[in-house]
Structure formats: structure tokens, C-alpha cells
Design a protein around this motif. Structure first.
Motif, PDB file in Angstrom:
ATOM      1  N   GLN A  40       0.921  -1.200   0.110  1.00  0.00           N
ATOM      2  CA  GLN A  40      -0.079   0.034   0.035  1.00  0.00           C
ATOM      3  C   GLN A  40       0.979   1.337  -0.071  1.00  0.00           C
ATOM      4  OE1 GLN A  40      -2.506  -0.525   3.369  1.00  0.00           O
ATOM      5  NE2 GLN A  40      -4.176  -1.531   2.287  1.00  0.00           N
ATOM      6  N   GLU A  86      -1.626  -2.124  -5.611  1.00  0.00           N
ATOM      7  CA  GLU A  86      -2.969  -1.870  -4.599  1.00  0.00           C
ATOM      8  C   GLU A  86      -3.999  -3.159  -4.696  1.00  0.00           C
ATOM      9  OE1 GLU A  86      -4.809   1.647  -5.966  1.00  0.00           O
ATOM     10  OE2 GLU A  86      -3.552   2.954  -4.623  1.00  0.00           O
ATOM     11  N   ALA A  89      -2.280  -5.673  -2.596  1.00  0.00           N
ATOM     12  CA  ALA A  89      -2.365  -5.308  -1.171  1.00  0.00           C
ATOM     13  C   ALA A  89      -3.841  -5.679  -0.718  1.00  0.00           C
ATOM     14  CB  ALA A  89      -2.317  -4.075  -0.976  1.00  0.00           C
ATOM     15  N   GLU A  90      -4.832  -5.486  -1.595  1.00  0.00           N
ATOM     16  CA  GLU A  90      -6.062  -5.597  -1.464  1.00  0.00           C
ATOM     17  C   GLU A  90      -6.430  -7.249  -1.420  1.00  0.00           C
ATOM     18  OE1 GLU A  90     -10.678  -4.429  -3.229  1.00  0.00           O
ATOM     19  OE2 GLU A  90      -8.681  -3.840  -4.027  1.00  0.00           O
TER      20      GLU A  90
END
Length: 574
Positions: A40, A86, A89-90
């Protein structure tokens, strides 16, 4: 291998092991959390980097060089790359960390349940053992009491001094103790049998089942860790194709850099449309020297001039106003421009402050933008009309009269845009006409010898201002600033090399005063009347003569001109 059969006596160790397993799972979950936070932060820093280096100006103001466009493409690809970080990370947050934390809570509850069952089974076995042990102790105690009563009875029975009642009493006590011992013996035997059965059940059924449940729980925890390890890697591998496309886009952007196209854009962006200055004439400073030497004396006079001298024809005039050192101010190619030439003229709506070629491009660009806006308004009008037709056919969907104000506004906007387009097209046609006729004007001027060859303007550069046409204005606003207020003092040196004065082709009245501080310009006072001897050639300056005979250039926008159509020797450049 089963925990129930192999580890039947390791309840405490299994308790510690299962707790360690849950702690390890939560430790891995913490690792995943820190890993996704790194992703992130990395994505955030990449986005900030892209935002920092993205152009803050509008696309129309941005350079169109391929190197710039490629860099902006790389920034876009890097922004997409940050988006994929991202996504990683999600994915880690939901598929790994979140799943591990939920599974950890379930494991804790399940482990607690199994351990409670094991403790209950152990407590039940301990209770059975205590009952058996109590019955055993009671049996032992009753046997000892029976032995004591037997010894007492036998002693009294053999004692000749003992009374019969004492013997009978001892005998009854002996029988009672013996009966109690037999009952405690039977109770002990029953308790022992029950305890053995419970113990067998505990170690062969209850505990193995509990340990088997703990084993299944621990194995499921291990499997879950393996699955999350895979999910951890899959979160990264799933975005690799998209990341590869981003990197391929960067490589394609690098290949799109075209140095020749960039060079062409530089030419297209900065070319003024002007022609290079004409050749300077030869200036012979030795023509007035006496020729006392022989004919063989080496002379710097060109052959043609010597021939003319022999024929009695006058040679070229010496003009002290044309030293070569002064003409350097016109050669701007690799030198420093005069200070007045770098001053920015005020931005006008018709771009008349720009050179002809730049003005043409800007006007064309504005016309294209207005056409696009007009097309949008037309599309909006068509959409509103269709919606109005739908409302008229189906009144329950809406009121058609409610759309009329918007339709009227759209039509009004269209009319305004058409007017703007027409106005800009008029300016564009004017500048294109001037560009096409400039060469003809120069050629005409050279043939009539009414101005020096290669003359551009008092400043040495053309200004193509449509506001400075050859007409007689009746009402003018306040005095406008000259296009280039500080002309080079040596720019006019080549303008006055004729002995015969130019004929008068009209007259003008000064609308404003002009100081004429620079050489080649003419000082005039407001309302002063001057003679016109040369028209404005499109550079914003008109050549005039005072009644005293003094000649020079004045700003066209400062005077009201009246030309004499039938004047002798008048030259028209339009």
C-alpha cells in the motif's frame, strides 16, 4: 499416525502444541499484514511520484514532442502499475490476512471446546478413581477391625475367668465386623470393576476421540496455512500479466520517441513565416579618393565601377549610414536579439500580436475547438429533441415543456459558436491572404524602387496585425502601444539612400502624439498634419514627411490616413 493411540498420556503437551499452532498462524497473519502495508505504501508513493511529474497545464498547452508524449505514457503506465500493487495489497488483505484472522478465531473456539471435553473426561476418571480408592480404604479398614474383633473374641473364649456374657458379646462383635468387612469387600470389588471400565473407556475411547479431534484441528490449521501461502503467491502472480503489459507499454513508449518528428514539431511551432533578410549592397568607401597612381595600381574598386568611372558615370553613392558593424543588429540567427524584440506584445483576441504563421496556426486551432464545441451542442440539441418527442408520446414519463428552456439555451449557444467560428475564419482568411501576397508586395516594391531592398519594418521584423489596415478610422480608442516600442537605432540607416524625395501619395492627421525617440522614426504632435510618402506594408509603420521636409516612420495606428487615389507616383501594396 493417530495422536489418540500414540499420545494417550500427553494431554498437557498436546495442549501446548495446539496453542503454539494458533500462535504461529497469527504470527504469519501479522507478517501478511505488514507485507500488504508495504504494498500500500509503495503504491501510494508511486501515485504521488506520478502526480508530481504529471503536467499541470492543459493538454493544449503541453509540448507535442514524442519524447514528452512517451514520458507521459510511461507515467500513465506507472500509475496503472501502482494500481496493480494496490490490487496485490487488497488481495492479501481479504484472501490471506482476513481469512487467517477469521480462521484463528474459529480455531481458538474449537481448541477450547476439545480441551474442555478432555478435562471433563479426566475429571470423571479421577472421580471414579476416588470412589474406588475410598471403597478400597473402607474395605481395608473394615478388615482390620474384623481382625481385631476376632482376636478379642478368641482371647475371651480361651479365658477361664471371662464370663459367658463377655464371650457372647465379643462373638457378636466379631460377627458384625466380619459382615461389615464382607460388605466393604463387595463394594470395593464393584467400585474397582466400575473404575476399570471407566478407565478403559477413558483411554480407549474418550481421550482418543478428543485427541483425534485436536489432531484434525491441527492438520486443518496446517492445510489452511498452505492454502494461504499459495494465496499469498497467487495475489502477486495474478497481476503479473497486467504488470507485464504496463512494462511493455513503457517499452513501446520508449520506441515511439522519434527525433525527426520532434525536430519537425520544433520547426512547425516556432517558424514565423518571414523570409530571411536580403543581401547587403557593396559599399565602396574609396570612390572619392584621387586616382594618382598608374593604371596598374591595384584598386579595391570593382571592375564594373571602374568601367563606369571611365565612362564618366557616377559610381555607387557613399552612404555613411550603412557601416557593416551596424548591420549586425539585423543578423539574429545566432546572436542576441535587440532588447525590443523580446518584449511581449499584449495578447489580442485575433492573435494579431503573433507572427503570421503562428497566428494562422492559433486561429486554426481555435476554429477546430469551436467546431468540436458546436458539435457537442448539436448532439445535445438532438438528444433533447428526442427526449421531448418521447415525453409528447408518453406524458407520464415527463413534461415536454420542461425541456424547452434547455433546448432554447442550446440553440443560443450554437448561434454564438457559429458567430465565433465565422469571425475566426474571417481572420484566418485575412492572414492566409496576407501570407500569399507578401511576396508579391515585396516584388512590386522592388520594381518601383520606392523603398530599399529587403526592408522589413523599422524594427527589422514584420508584424501582421489586422487591426492596422489601410483605412480611415473615424473613432479610435486611446493610443495603442506600438508593436515594438524600442526599435534598433541602426535599423533605418538603409532607408534613406535616395537623393530624390519620394512623391506624396496622401496625407494623415496625428491622432496622438509620438515621441520618435529611435532613429528612423518621426516626432509628431497630436492633430499635426503630415504628408504620406509610403504606405504601411503590413508591418504597422507608415512613412511620412513633415512640411519642413523631415521624413521618418510613424505608427499607423497613431494617425488617420487619407490617400490620394490619383496622386502621381503613388504605390499600392495591398
Amino acid at each position: 499416525m493417530s495422536w489418540g493411540t500414540e499420545l494417550w498420556d500427553q494431554f498437557e503437551n498436546l495442549d501446548k502444541h495446539t496453542q503454539w499452532g494458533i500462535d504461529f498462524l497469527e504470527r504469519y497473519a501479522k507478517f501478511v499484514k505488514e507485507r500488504l502495508e508495504i504494498e500500500q505504501n509503495y503504491a501510494k508513493q508511486l501515485r504521488n511520484l506520478v502526480k508530481k511529474y504529471c503536467p499541470k497545464r492543459s493538454k493544449d498547452e503541453e509540448p507535442r514532442f514524442t519524447s514528452c508524449l512517451s514520458f507521459y505514457s510511461i507515467l500513465n503506465e506507472l500509475n496503472d502499475y501502482a494500481g496493480q500493487r494496490e490490487v496485490v495489497a487488497e488481495e492479501m488483505a481479504h484472501r490471506v490476512y482476513g481469512e487467517l484472522m477469521r480462521y484463528s478465531q474459529d480455531l481458538k473456539a474449537e481448541r477450547k471446546h476439545h480441551l474442555q471435553e478432555g478435562r471433563k473426561a479426566q475429571q470423571h476418571l479421577d472421580h471414579c478413581w476416588k470412589q474406588m480408592d475410598n471403597s478400597k480404604k473402607k474395605f481395608e479398614r473394615e478388615c482390620k477391625e474384623a481382625e481385631k474383633s476376632q482376636i478379642t473374641y478368641e482371647r475371651l473364649d480361651n479365658d477361664i475367668n471371662a464370663t459367658k456374657s463377655e464371650v457372647e458379646k465379643a462373638k457378636a462383635q466379631f460377627y458384625m465386623r466380619t459382615h461389615a468387612a464382607d460388605e466393604s469387600k463387595n463394594e470395593y470389588a464393584a467400585q474397582l470393576q466400575s473404575f476399570n471400565a471407566e478407565q478403559w473407556k477413558h483411554f480407549h475411547s474418550a481421550i482418543p476421540q478428543i485427541f483425534k479431534n485436536l489432531q484434525n484441528m491441527d492438520e486443518r490449521r496446517t492445510v489452511k496455512l498452505g492454502e494461504t501461502y499459495r494465496s499469498f503467491a497467487e495475489a502477486e502472480r495474478r497481476v503479473i500479466p497486467i504488470i507485464s503489459k504496463c512494462l511493455e507499454g513503457m517499452v513501446s513508449a520508449a520506441k515511439a520517441v522519434d527525433e525527426r518528428r520532434d525536430s519537425a514539431i520544433v520547426v512547425e511551432s516556432f517558424k514565423s513565416g518571414f523570409e530571411p533578410p536580403a543581401d547587403f549592397p557593396f559599399e565602396d568607401f574609396s570612390q572619392n579618393l584621387s586616382r594618382t597612381g598608374s593604371d596598374g595600381t591595384i584598386s579595391n574598386t570593382p571592375k564594373g565601377d571602374r568601367d563606369r568611372e571611365r565612362d564618366g558615370a557616377p559610381g555607387p553613392r557613399s552612404d555613411p549610414k550603412h557601416p557593416m558593424s551596424r548591420t549586425k543588429n539585423k543578423l539574429w540567427l545566432f546572436g542576441k536579439k535587440p532588447k525590443w524584440s523580446v518584449k511581449m506584445a499584449p495578447s489580442l483576441e485575433d492573435f494579431s500580436h503573433l507572427p503570421p504563421e503562428q497566428r494562422r496556426k492559433r486561429l486554426q486551432q481555435r476554429i477546430d475547438e469551436l467546431n468540436r464545441e458546436l458539435q457537442k451542442e448539436m448532439d445535445q440539441r438532438d438528444a433533447l429533441n428526442k427526449m421531448k418527442d418521447v415525453y409528447e408520446k408518453n406524458p407520464q414519463m415527463g413534461d415536454p415543456n420542461s425541456l424547452q428552456p434547455k433546448i432554447s439555451e442550446t440553440i443560443c449557444n450554437m448561434e454564438k459558436l457559429r458567430s465565433e467560428i465565422h469571425k475566426n475564419e474571417t481572420w484566418l482568411s485575412e492572414v492566409e491572404g496576407k501570407q500569399s501576397s507578401r511576396g508579391d508586395r515585396r516584388h512590386s516594391a522592388d520594381n518601383h524602387h520606392h523603398g530599399p531592398q529587403g526592408r522589413e519594418s523599422p524594427e527589422g521584423s514584420y508584424t501582421d496585425d489586422t487591426s492596422q489596415e489601410h483605412q480611415t478610422p473615424h473613432h479610435r480608442p486611446g493610443p495603442a502601444q506600438p508593436r515594438h516600442p524600442n526599435p534598433d537605432p541602426h535599423e533605418f540607416d538603409d532607408e534613406f539612400d535616395d537623393d530624390d524625395p519620394l512623391p506624396v501619395i496622401g496625407h494623415c492627421k496625428a491622432l496622438y502624439s509620438f515621441d520618435g525617440q529611435n532613429e528612423g522614426t518621426l516626432v509628431m504632435a497630436e492633430d499635426e498634419v503630415l504628408y504620406i510618402i509610403e504606405e504601411d506594408k503590413g508591418d504597422g509603420w507608415t512613412r511620412a514627411r513633415k512640411q519642413s521636409g523631415e521624413e521618418g516612420y510613424v505608427p499607423t495606428s497613431y494617425v488617420e490616413i487619407t490617400l490620394e487615389k490619383n496622386s502621381k507616383g503613388a504605390v499600392t501594396y495591398i
